[in-house]
Design a protein around this motif. Structure first.
Motif, PDB file in Angstrom:
ATOM      1  N   GLN A 111       4.064  52.609 -26.429  1.00 54.57           N
ATOM      2  CA  GLN A 111       4.885  53.378 -27.397  1.00 54.57           C
ATOM      3  C   GLN A 111       6.473  53.552 -26.924  1.00 54.57           C
ATOM      4  O   GLN A 111       7.195  53.701 -27.999  1.00 54.57           O
ATOM      5  CB  GLN A 111       4.200  54.933 -27.396  1.00 54.57           C
ATOM      6  N   LYS A 112       6.650  53.860 -25.999  1.00 49.49           N
ATOM      7  CA  LYS A 112       8.037  53.839 -25.540  1.00 49.49           C
ATOM      8  C   LYS A 112       8.742  52.463 -25.616  1.00 49.49           C
ATOM      9  O   LYS A 112       9.985  52.464 -25.376  1.00 49.49           O
ATOM     10  CB  LYS A 112       7.945  54.100 -24.110  1.00 49.49           C
TER      11      LYS A 112
ATOM     12  N   MET B 119       7.736  49.494 -27.799  1.00 45.34           N
ATOM     13  CA  MET B 119       7.662  48.599 -28.812  1.00 45.34           C
ATOM     14  C   MET B 119       7.464  49.333 -30.150  1.00 45.34           C
ATOM     15  O   MET B 119       6.838  50.385 -30.111  1.00 45.34           O
ATOM     16  CB  MET B 119       6.893  47.351 -28.616  1.00 45.34           C
TER      17      MET B 119
ATOM     18  N   TRP C  21      11.693  47.510 -17.191  1.00 42.52           N
ATOM     19  CA  TRP C  21      11.707  48.574 -18.376  1.00 42.52           C
ATOM     20  C   TRP C  21      10.354  49.326 -18.415  1.00 42.52           C
ATOM     21  O   TRP C  21       9.976  50.445 -18.366  1.00 42.52           O
ATOM     22  CB  TRP C  21      11.808  47.735 -19.815  1.00 42.52           C
TER      23      TRP C  21
ATOM     24  N   ASP D 196      14.510  59.456 -23.126  1.00 37.31           N
ATOM     25  CA  ASP D 196      13.835  58.620 -23.786  1.00 37.31           C
ATOM     26  C   ASP D 196      13.375  58.350 -25.284  1.00 37.31           C
ATOM     27  O   ASP D 196      13.828  59.284 -25.712  1.00 37.31           O
ATOM     28  CB  ASP D 196      12.614  58.012 -22.854  1.00 37.31           C
ATOM     29  N   HIS D 197      12.898  57.226 -25.584  1.00 40.22           N
ATOM     30  CA  HIS D 197      12.460  57.082 -26.961  1.00 40.22           C
ATOM     31  C   HIS D 197      10.866  56.757 -27.102  1.00 40.22           C
ATOM     32  O   HIS D 197      10.467  56.210 -26.155  1.00 40.22           O
ATOM     33  CB  HIS D 197      13.187  55.859 -27.622  1.00 40.22           C
ATOM     34  N   LEU D 198      10.259  57.412 -28.036  1.00 39.95           N
ATOM     35  CA  LEU D 198       8.716  57.048 -28.209  1.00 39.95           C
ATOM     36  C   LEU D 198       8.743  56.691 -29.599  1.00 39.95           C
ATOM     37  O   LEU D 198       9.305  57.508 -30.598  1.00 39.95           O
ATOM     38  CB  LEU D 198       8.049  58.188 -27.821  1.00 39.95           C
ATOM     39  N   ASN D 199       8.025  55.657 -29.915  1.00 41.96           N
ATOM     40  CA  ASN D 199       7.790  55.247 -31.058  1.00 41.96           C
ATOM     41  C   ASN D 199       6.593  55.865 -31.791  1.00 41.96           C
ATOM     42  O   ASN D 199       5.529  55.870 -30.859  1.00 41.96           O
ATOM     43  CB  ASN D 199       7.741  53.618 -31.509  1.00 41.96           C
ATOM     44  N   GLN D 200       6.098  56.193 -32.858  1.00 46.73           N
ATOM     45  CA  GLN D 200       5.293  57.072 -33.379  1.00 46.73           C
ATOM     46  C   GLN D 200       4.981  56.610 -34.670  1.00 46.73           C
ATOM     47  O   GLN D 200       6.027  56.337 -35.420  1.00 46.73           O
ATOM     48  CB  GLN D 200       5.658  58.353 -33.534  1.00 46.73           C
ATOM     49  N   HIS D 201       3.738  56.379 -35.043  1.00 46.90           N
ATOM     50  CA  HIS D 201       3.181  55.967 -36.335  1.00 46.90           C
ATOM     51  C   HIS D 201       2.146  56.773 -36.957  1.00 46.90           C
ATOM     52  O   HIS D 201       1.287  56.961 -35.960  1.00 46.90           O
ATOM     53  CB  HIS D 201       2.584  54.417 -36.444  1.00 46.90           C
TER      54      HIS D 201
ATOM     55  N   ARG E  16      13.805  63.557 -25.654  1.00 45.27           N
ATOM     56  CA  ARG E  16      12.839  62.233 -26.296  1.00 45.27           C
ATOM     57  C   ARG E  16      13.283  62.352 -27.685  1.00 45.27           C
ATOM     58  O   ARG E  16      13.403  63.460 -28.484  1.00 45.27           O
ATOM     59  CB  ARG E  16      11.403  62.340 -25.845  1.00 45.27           C
TER      60      ARG E  16
ATOM     61  N   ARG F 197      10.881  58.133 -32.700  1.00 46.42           N
ATOM     62  CA  ARG F 197      11.153  57.311 -33.861  1.00 46.42           C
ATOM     63  C   ARG F 197       9.890  57.236 -34.634  1.00 46.42           C
ATOM     64  O   ARG F 197       8.747  56.208 -34.352  1.00 46.42           O
ATOM     65  CB  ARG F 197      11.775  55.655 -33.329  1.00 46.42           C
TER      66      ARG F 197
ATOM     67  N   ARG G 237       7.524  56.388 -37.824  1.00 45.95           N
ATOM     68  CA  ARG G 237       7.063  55.906 -39.144  1.00 45.95           C
ATOM     69  C   ARG G 237       5.953  56.576 -39.795  1.00 45.95           C
ATOM     70  O   ARG G 237       4.851  56.646 -39.210  1.00 45.95           O
ATOM     71  CB  ARG G 237       6.794  54.416 -39.083  1.00 45.95           C
TER      72      ARG G 237
ATOM     73  N   ARG H  63      16.609  55.210 -22.592  1.00 48.22           N
ATOM     74  CA  ARG H  63      16.747  54.315 -21.389  1.00 48.22           C
ATOM     75  C   ARG H  63      17.387  53.175 -21.636  1.00 48.22           C
ATOM     76  O   ARG H  63      17.608  52.652 -20.554  1.00 48.22           O
ATOM     77  CB  ARG H  63      15.226  54.166 -21.166  1.00 48.22           C
TER      78      ARG H  63
END
Lengths: 221, 99, 1006
Positions: free
Chosen positions: A149-150, A152, A201, C165-170, C277, C280, C282, C606
C-alpha cells in the motif's frame, strides 16, 4: 556453442554459460548491503530475492487457438487469461497483456523450454529470453500488504487482488508485475536496473513493521 | 488524479499508470508525399480543443502497454469511458472487457 | 506557573498527566488532552501575536482550523522547526517548545503599548496589485518584511530529522468528519459490511458533541460518541483516522488525507515511525460531514484579545476545562450563541450580559437565560470593544429591526471577554475542490455545497442542518446511501433519542453598525490574518471591483493560510451590501486544496534523499564503484563519467583514458543503451518505416546505423540496428531515449500499422554490454573466445557474431562509436560482471583502461559522431546534421519524417547546420552553448548564428575541438566566426568538417 544460423527466421541462443562462471542476480550486491532489522520471530515483513530464475516473454495472439494450444502443450500449463496466472511445481505463467505472457522457470531449463515452445508454435509469435533483465522480489508476512500500500496505487485487498492475480502497475517510481502467490505472499517482478531502487524502497517501507531479510521459517527448506 | 478504464486489462486503474498521447482518431495521411505543406502542417500541429466531450488517445504505459481511446469531458474532467482502437466512441465503457 | 484559568473539574483533559511547555521563552504547564491554545488560555496568555499590517495585538479567537491569529512556530531544535502551526490544532505534549510567528519586531514591544501602524499606510487595500504594477523594484523589499510580519514563520535551516510517508487507500466509503453526522454515517455504512474510512482532523473524534450540552439516549452526548467509536473500532472493515485532515478532494473521488501520527507525542517522531502520513484515497463514495464554522460578528475593535467565537468559549470550557476570562459579554444572532453564556456561568464566572440582536427571540435558550437570571439585552448589539491589549469593556447599543442602524445611545459594559456568534457557515471547502460552486441559502444564512459531479453526498451542518437530531438522521441516511452506492445493503437503523433545546429563527446579520460610518469607525475586522477591514472591502467596491473574486484579490480577503474560514462570508456580505446586492447575487469565492497547510515532508513522503528518484544500475555497477568511478546521471542511469586515479585532475584522467583507447584498448560499460528486440514477419518493413535509411537488404549478421525522426522530420534518436534473423532485429537506442522510442514504435504499430506482424520487447536490462575499443581490442577478444572467427575478412566492420566470450554465450557486434577497431560484447546480465572481470584479467597486458562517458564523448567528437539530444535539439533534420547518406528517399513507404523534412522551411539554405569548429587558439575550449556571431563589434543584441553543441579538449589531437550549429554552415567551411563569451572574451573559431581525426575511417577497418 551455436554457430550463427543464417537460414533461420530468428536468432536462437542457449544462454547458459559453461560451468565455473559466476552468475550474479540483480540484487546480489543490494541484499548484501541491507541490514536485517528483525529476526524471523518478530518480523511482520519478510523480503528476499527469488534470484536467477529463467524468464521467457511469450508473445502471441490469445484468440488464436493454435497459439494457446501450442503454449499449453509445450508447458503443460493453461494459457492464463486477463490478470491471471497458471502455475505448476516448477513454472508460473503470468498474463502481462492480451498478447504477452511471462514464463518463470528454472534458469537451467529456460533454453529447453524455449525450444519446446518454438517446436509447438507456428505463425506469428515470439519468445524472448529476459532472464537477466528482471528479477523477482518476494514479499511476505502479515504486514506485506501494508508495504505494498505504501508502494503502489493498486488496491491489494482480498477482493481486488485475490491469490493468483497478476497486475503490472507502478511500484513507487518504477514498475512491477505483482503476483499474489498466497494470502500473505507476494512476488514482484522488477527490471534489473531498477531492482536496487525497488529493494531499497521496499526495505525502507518495511521497517516500521519489523523486517526480516529472508523467507518466513515455515517456507524455508 | 483520474481513474481510467483500461479496455485491455478490463479494470479501472490509477492515472499514474497511463500516459496521455493527444487526441484520438488522428490518422496519418495516406499519401504523405502528395500532401501540401498546409495539409501536413494541419496533421502535425493543429488540434481541436473542444469544451466538453473529447476523445483522447492514452497508453497503459505502466501496465499492458496497449493504446486505447478515452472519452473525457474537458470541463468536468469526468470520463465517459474507454474504447479500443478500431472501436467507435459510442462503445466507450468503464467495465466489462474480457481479454 | 499556576494555571489560573483552569477549572477545577470537568473537561476531557487528564489531570493526572501534567505537562510542561514553553511559549515565547516562558515555561507553562498543561495537561494531556489540552491543545496548545487551551493550555495557553489556562495560563492566562492573552496575546499570541501581532497583526500583519497594523501590528495590533491578537489573541486566540477560535478553537479549531478556523483560528486566524494563534499561529505559532513549533520545535525544540533547529531541525524540528515547523512553521505555521495553529495552536488550536496542536495537541499539547510534554516539552513542547513554541514561538509566536507574527510577533515581529517582538510581542513584548507591542505589549508595552506601541500599537504601531507598521504597515497601515504602506499597505492600503489593493496593495498587492498596486505594488506589483509599480514600482517593480520595491517588491523585493516589501516581500522580505511582509513575510516576516505576516505570520508565515520560518523554515528550518537544517534537514528535517523526521520521516514522512504515503499510503494508498482504496475504500468503499470515505467519511470526512467525525461529528454527529459523520459518526452516524460511518456506523450505518460500516454495519452494511462496506469498507469505511472515517477521518477527522482532531485528536479526539466527536466534533461538536464533545462540548455539547445536548443529550443522546438519555446520557451525555460524549457517551454516545464513545459507544459509537467503540463499535466502529471493533469492525475489521473500518479504518478510523483521528488527527487526519482531509485536505484535498480531487477528480474521480481521489482524496488526500494528512495524518499527523506523532505530532501529539513529541518534538520528534519515535524511532521507526513516520511523523506524518499522506493517505492517497480512492473512494467509491464520499460523505462530506465537515460541519460548519461559526461566524464572528464584525464590530469595531473586534480583534482585541478577548474577542472570541461563542462556540470556542464553550469548547474551551466544556472540553478543555479552561475559561478564557472573568467577565463575559456574549452577543448572538441565533440561539447557539446562548450556550457560551450558560457554560461561562456554570463555570462560576460572571456573565455581564447576553446581547441578542433579534427583536423577539423565542425558544428554550431564551427561556433558560431568563431563568438563570442573566441580563438579556434583546435587540441590541456590541458595537465596539474597548481596551488596549485586552478587552476591558463592550459598548452595547440598541439595534433597528433589520440590524442596519442604531436606535439609541450606547452603554458601556465592563468585561474582559466578548463572545460573538453570527451563525454558522457550512464548511463547503472540500466540495469546491473539484469545481463545485456553493449556493446561498437564505434559510441556512450561509452557502451550502452546490451540485457535485463526484460520487458524493453531504450530511449534517455542511448541508445547513444545525440541529443535533437532524444531523444524526441525515448522517444515518447518507451512510445508508453511501453503502448502497458502493454495492452494499444497509439495514434500517433506529435513530438515537436526542434532548436538545428547541430553537428559534436566526437573524442574518454580519456587520454591526457603529455610530460612525464604516470608513470612520474604529477598525472593524473581517479577515484577521490579513488585516482586512470592513472599510477596506467597502473601498474595493467603491474603486469598482464588482466580482467577488476581484474583491478577494484586491483586498487579500481570505488569502491567509486560514483561507478565510472565519471572515470570508462576512466579507462577501459586506461587499454585497455596499454594492446593494444580495449575497446570492454577489456569490462566493471558491476554495482550493489544501484545506489547511500541509508540511512539505508529508507531500514528499519517502520520495527524498536516495529514494527521491530511481537510480538505475548496470550489472557492472559495483565494479565501477570499487574502481573509483565518478558517475554521471544519464536519464535515471548512473553511468561512469571517468575513473580518476589518485592525484589526477579531471582533464588528466580524460587525457589518459583517451590516449589509452586510441593507442591500446579501452573498455566502456555500454549496457545502458536501449535495446529493443523486434521479431515478426514484418519486422524489416516496420524498421524501414521508422528509420530514415534503407533496411530492405540488410543481411543476417549485419548491423546498420539508423536515424529516427518525428513526423516533423526532426531527428530525435539514433542507434545501430542489427539483423539477427530474417524476421528478427535488435535495435539500440540512446540511453535516455529508450523508453520513449519503444512507446513510439508501439504507438505506430498499434494505431497506424496494426496489420504488420511484429512484436517488440525491451531487452535493455537483459544484456550487459561492454565495448572494447582500440587497436588492441581484437587481440584482447581473441584471448577470451575460441568459437568466433575474429579474422578481419570474415568478421568485418558492421558485422555481428554469436559465440562464447569468457565461457559465456555472447553476441559480439563489430561496431564503433570511437572510430577505432571496436567490439560491443553482449552477454546475459547475470554474467556481465564475470565477463567484465575476465576481460580485465586478460587485458592487463594490454593496459586495458576503463573509460567513462566523458571520454566516450571526446572520442566520438573527434570522429564527428553526433549524440542525439546533445548535438540535436528537436529542430534539426538529417540534412542539417550532414547525415544525407542516412536518408533513403526512394523507399516505397513514406517513412516517418520524410514528408516533414520536405516542408518549405526545412529546405532553406540558411538553416542552422552542424559543423566542426576549431578555435584559432588551440588551447581554448569553447563553452557549450556559446553563440556564434559574424561581427563581434556589433552592438548588443548581436545577430546570432547558432550555438556550440559539443566541445572538448582532445589529447589525441593536442588541441580543442568543437561541434556546433551555424546558419548555412555547410557552405561556410573555412570561414571564421566569433564567440563573445560572458566573461568578455571573444573566441575566434574556424568552421571545419566535423571529422577531426582519421577522416577516411581507416582505424575502424583494420
Amino acid at each position: 556453442m551455436s554457430e550463427l544460423q543464417t537460414d533461420t527466421r530468428v536468432s536462437i541462443m542457449n544462454q547458459m554459460p559453461e560451468a565455473g562462471v559466476t552468475a550474479r542476480s540483480a540484487l546480489y550486491f543490494s541484499q548484501a548491503a541491507t541490514q536485517p532489522v528483525f529476526g524471523p520471530g518478530q518480523a511482520q515483513v519478510f523480503l528476499w530475492e527469488d534470484a536467477l530464475r529463467g524468464q521467457l516473454v511469450i508473445r502471441g495472439d490469445a484468440g488464436n487457438t493454435d497459439f494457446a494450444k501450442g503454449v499449453s502443450s509445450a508447458l503443460d500449463l493453461a494459457l492464463p487469461g486477463q490478470l491471471s496466472s497458471s502455475v505448476s511445481a516448477t513454472m508460473a505463467l503470468l498474463w502481462i497483456a492480451p498478447d504477452e505472457w511471462l514464463l518463470l522457470c528454472d534458469l537451467e531449463q529456460a533454453f529447453a523450454i524455449e525450444t519446446r515452445l518454438r517446436d509447438a508454435l507456428t505463425g506469428h509469435y515470439a519468445v524472448i529470453n529476459v532472464s537477466g533483465g528482471q528479477t523477482q522480489i518476494r514479499l511476505a508476512g502479515s504486514a506485506a500488504a501494508s508495504v505494498l500500500q505504501k508502494s503502489m496505487p493498486y488496491a491489494v485487498s482480498d477482493a481486488h487482488f485475490p491469490v493468483g492475480k497478476v497486475v503490472t502497475t507502478a511500484l513507487s517510481k518504477t514498475q512491477a508485475t505483482v503476483r499474489r502467490i498466497d494470502s500473505t505472499d507476494w512476488e514482484l517482478t522488477v527490471r534489473r536496473s531498477f531492482a536496487d531502487y525497488a529493494w531499497r524502497w521496499l526495505t525502507d517501507a518495511s521497517r516500521e513493521y519489523g523486517l526480516h531479510l529472508g523467507q518466513p521459517e515455515h517456507n524455508e527448506n | 488524479m483520474f481513474r481510467i478504464y483500461c479496455p485491455y486489462c478490463g479494470e479501472l486503474r490509477e492515472e499514474e499508470e497511463f500516459h496521455p498521447k493527444g487526441p484520438a482518431h488522428l490518422a496519418r495521411p495516406a499519401d504523405p508525399d502528395n500532401c501540401t505543406d498546409e495539409q501536413w502542417g494541419d496533421f502535425l500541429y493543429f488540434r481541436d480543443n473542444p469544451r466538453g466531450l473529447h476523445n483522447e488517445l492514452w497508453v497503459h504505459a505502466l501496465g499492458c502497454r496497449k493504446f486505447f481511446n478515452v472519452t473525457r469531458d474537458t470541463q468536468t474532467y469526468l470520463i465517459k469511458g474507454s474504447y479500443r482502437l478500431g472501436e467507435s466512441p459510442d462503445q466507450a465503457r468503464t467495465s466489462g472487457d474480457q481479454a | 506557573m499556576r494555571q489560573t484559568n483552569r477549572l477545577s473539574d470537568g473537561g476531557r483533559i487528564d489531570r493526572s498527566k501534567p505537562m510542561t511547555f514553553s511559549f515565547n521563552g516562558n515555561q507553562y504547564s498543561g495537561y494531556e488532552g489540552d491543545t496548545l491554545s487551551s493550555a495557553l488560555i489556562a495560563n492566562g496568555v492573552n496575546v499570541i501575536g501581532r497583526s500583519f499590517k497594523y501590528g495590533r495585538p491578537r489573541g486566540i479567537v477560535a478553537a479549531g482550523a478556523d483560528e486566524p491569529n494563534a499561529i505559532v512556530q513549533l520545535g525544540a531544535t533547529e531541525a524540528t522547526q515547523v512553521p505555521n502551526v495553529r495552536a488550536t490544532q496542536q495537541p499539547l505534549f510534554d516539552g513542547l517548545v513554541s514561538q509566536p510567528t507574527s510577533g515581529w519586531p517582538s510581542l513584548k514591544f507591542d505589549l508595552l503599548g506601541f500599537s504601531g501602524q507598521l504597515f497601515g499606510r504602506a499597505l492600503p487595500p489593493g496593495f498587492y496589485y498596486k505594488t506589483f504594477m509599480f514600482p517593480q523594484a520595491a517588491w523585493k523589499f516589501y516581500e522580505k518584511h511582509i513575510r516576516k510580519a505576516a505570520g508565515l514563520g520560518r523554515s528550518p535551516t537544517e534537514p528535517d530529522v523526521d520521516e514522512y510517508d504515503h499510503l494508498n487507500q482504496h475504500t468503499d466509503v470515505l467519511i470526512v468528519g467525525a461529528g454527529p453526522a459523520g459518526l452516524s454515517a460511518a456506523l450505518t455504512a460500516a454495519r452494511s459490511g462496506a469498507h469505511v474510512i472515517l477521518a477527522d482532523e482532531q485528536a479526539e473524534m466527536g466534533g461538536s458533541l464533545l462540548s455539547s450540552r445536548s443529550r443522546i439516549n438519555g446520557a451525555e452526548a460524549s457517551q454516545w460518541v464513545a459507544d459509537t467509536l467503540q463499535e466502529l473500532a471493533g469492525m475489521d472493515n473500518v479504518l478510523l483516522l483521528p488527527n487526519a485532515t482531509v485536505n484535498g478532494y480531487h477528480d474521480h473521488n481521489f482524496l488526500t488525507i494528512h495524518e499527523r501520527r506523532t505530532d501529539h507525542l513529541g518534538d520528534r517522531a519515535p524511532e521507526n515511525q513516520t511523523r506524518q502520513r499522506m493517505h492517497r484515497v480512492r473512494a467509491d463514495w464520499v460523505v462530506l460531514a465537515t460541519g460548519a464554522h461559526e461566524r464572528p460578528l464584525v464590530y469595531a475593535n473586534n480583534d482585541l484579545p478577548g474577542c472570541m467565537l461563542a462556540s470556542a468559549v464553550s469548547t474551551y470550557i466544556r472540553r478543555y476545562a479552561v475559561i478564557p476570562g472573568h467577565s463575559l459579554v456574549a452577543m448572538t444572532t441565533n440561539d447557539a450563541g446562548y450556550q457560551a453564556a450558560f457554560d461561562w456561568q456554570d463555570a462560576g464566572r460572571n456573565v455581564v450580559a447576553l446581547v441578542d440582536t433579534r427583536q423577539a427571540p423565542t425558544g428554550d435558550c431564551v427561556e433558560e437565560a431568563r431563568r438563570r437570571g442573566i441580563r438579556l439585552l434583546i435587540g441590541h448589539a456590541v458595537i465596539e470593544a474597548k481596551g488596549s491589549t485586552r478587552v476591558s469593556a463592550a459598548r452595547v447599543a440598541p439595534l433597528s429591526e433589520d440590524g442596519q442602524h442604531l436606535t439609541g445611545p450606547a452603554e458601556k459594559l465592563a468585561c474582559d471577554t466578548i463572545a460573538s456568534s453570527g451563525g454558522w457557515s457550512p464548511a463547503v471547502h472540500l466540495s469546491c475542490h473539484t469545481g463545485g460552486r456553493p449556493v446561498w441559502n437564505d434559510e441556512v444564512i450561509g452557502f451550502v455545497p452546490g451540485e457535485s459531479l463526484q460520487r458524493q453526498s453531504i450530511a449534517g451542518a455542511i448541508a445547513g442542518t444545525f440541529d443535533l437530531a437532524g444531523c444524526l438522521e441525515q448522517g444515518t441516511q447518507q451512510g445508508a446511501e453511501a453503502a448502497r452506492q458502493a454495492g452494499y445493503e444497509a439495514k434500517p437503523a433506529s435513530l438515537p433519542t436526542v434532548e436538545e433545546p428547541a430553537t428559534g429563527n436566526a437573524m442574518a446579520l454580519f456587520c454591526i453598525p457603529h455610530e460612525q460610518r464604516i470608513s470612520r469607525a474604529p477598525k472593524q475586522f473581517v479577515d484577521f490574518q490579513n488585516d482586512v477591514t470592513a472599510a477596506a472591502i467597502e473601498l474595493a467596491t467603491r474603486e469598482g471591483f464588482e466580482s467577488i473574486e476581484h474583491v478577494k484579490r484586491y483586498t487579500a480577503l481570505g488569502f491567509g493560510t486560514d483561507q478565510g474560514k472565519l471572515g470570508n462570508i462576512n466579507g462577501m456580505a459586506i461587499a454585497a451590501k455596499s454594492m446593494n446586492k444580495t449575497i446570492a447575487e454577489t456569490g462566493t469565492t471558491i476554495f482550493r486544496p489544501n484545506y489547511t497547510p500541509v508540511t512539505f515532508g508529508a507531500i514528499a513522503g519517502r520520495h527524498c534523499d536516495d529514494l527521491f528518484d530511481p537510480e538505475r544500475h548496470t550489472a557492472m555497477h559495483d565494479w565501477h564503484v570499487r574502481h573509483g568511478a565518478l558517475f554521471e546521471n544519464v536519464g535515471q542511469w548512473k553511468r561512469p563519467w571517468y575513473y580518476p586515479k589518485p592525484g589526477e585532475t579531471m582533464q588528466q584522467s580524460l587525457d589518459r583514458e583517451c590516449l589509452a583507447t586510441r593507442n591500446g584498448v579501452g573498455i566502456l560499460d555500454a549496457s545502458t543503451l536501449g535495446k529493443i528486440d523486434i521479431q515478426g514477419k514484418d519486422a524489416r518493413e516496420f524498421i524501414g518505416r521508422v528509420y530514415t535509411n534503407a533496411w530492405a537488404k540488410l543481411a543476417v549478421g549485419k548491423c546498420r546505423y539508423g536515424l529516427m525522426c518525428g513526423e516533423d522530420g526532426m531527428v530525435f534518436d539514433d542507434g545501430v540496428t542489427s539483423c539477427l534473423g530474417e524476421e528478427h532485429f535488435l535495435m539500440t537506442t540512446t540511453t535516455g531515449g529508450a523508453a520513449h522510442v519503444l512507446e513510439w514504435l508501439e504507438l505506430y504499430h498499434q494505431t497506424e500499422w496494426p496489420e504488420l506482424e511484429v512484436y517488440m520487447n525491451t531487452v535493455t536490462d537483459h544484456w550487459a554490454t561492454m565495448t572494447i575499443a582500440g587497436p588492441d581490442s581484437r587481440k584482447l577478444l581473441a584471448e577470451l573466445t575460441d568459437d568466433i572467427d575474429l579474422d578481419k575478412e570474415s568478421f568485418k566492420f558492421m558485422d555481428w557474431r554469436q559465440g562464447t566470450v569468457a565461457d559465456v554465450p555472447a553476441r559480439v557486434f563489430r561496431i564503433s562509436f570511437t572510430g577505432e577497431l571496436s567490439y560491443e560484447i553482449n552477454v546475459p546480465a547475470n554474467y556481465g560482471l564475470d565477463v567484465w572481470e575476465a576481460l580485465f584479467e586478460k587485458g592487463e597486458r594490454y593496459n586495458l583502461t576503463p573509460y567513462g562517458t566523458e571520454t566516450m564523448h571526446i572520442l566520438r567528437a573527434e570522429k564527428g559522431f553526433i549524440i542525439a539530444g546533445q548535438d540535436t535539439d528537436g529542430s534539426m533534420h538529417p540534412y542539417d546534421l550532414g547525415l544525407d547518406w542516412a536518408v533513403k528517399e526512394d523507399k516505397p513507404y513514406s517513412f516517418i519524417g520524410k514528408r516533414g523534412m520536405k516542408r518549405e522551411d526545412c529546405l532553406r539554405q540558411d538553416r542552422k547546420q552542424l559543423v566542426g569548429l576549431k578555435t584559432k587558439d588551440p588551447s581554448i575550449v569553447l563553452p557549450e552553448g556559446a553563440q556564434a556571431v559574424d561581427d563581434p563589434k556589433q552592438p548588443v543584441p548581436m545577430t546570432m548564428l547558432g550555438h556550440v553543441t559539443s566541445s572538448y579538449y582532445s589529447a589525441n589531437l593536442g588541441r580543442s575541438i568543437a561541434m556546433g550549429v551555424i546558419r548555412g554552415g555547410h557552405q561556410r567551411s573555412g570561414e571564421t566566426v566569433y564567440y563573445p563569451l560572458s566573461d568578455g572574451r571573444v573566441v575566434e573559431a574556424e568552421i571545419t568538417s566535423t571529422l577531426f581525426l582519421d577522416p577516411k575511417g581507416e582505424r575502424q577497418n583494420v
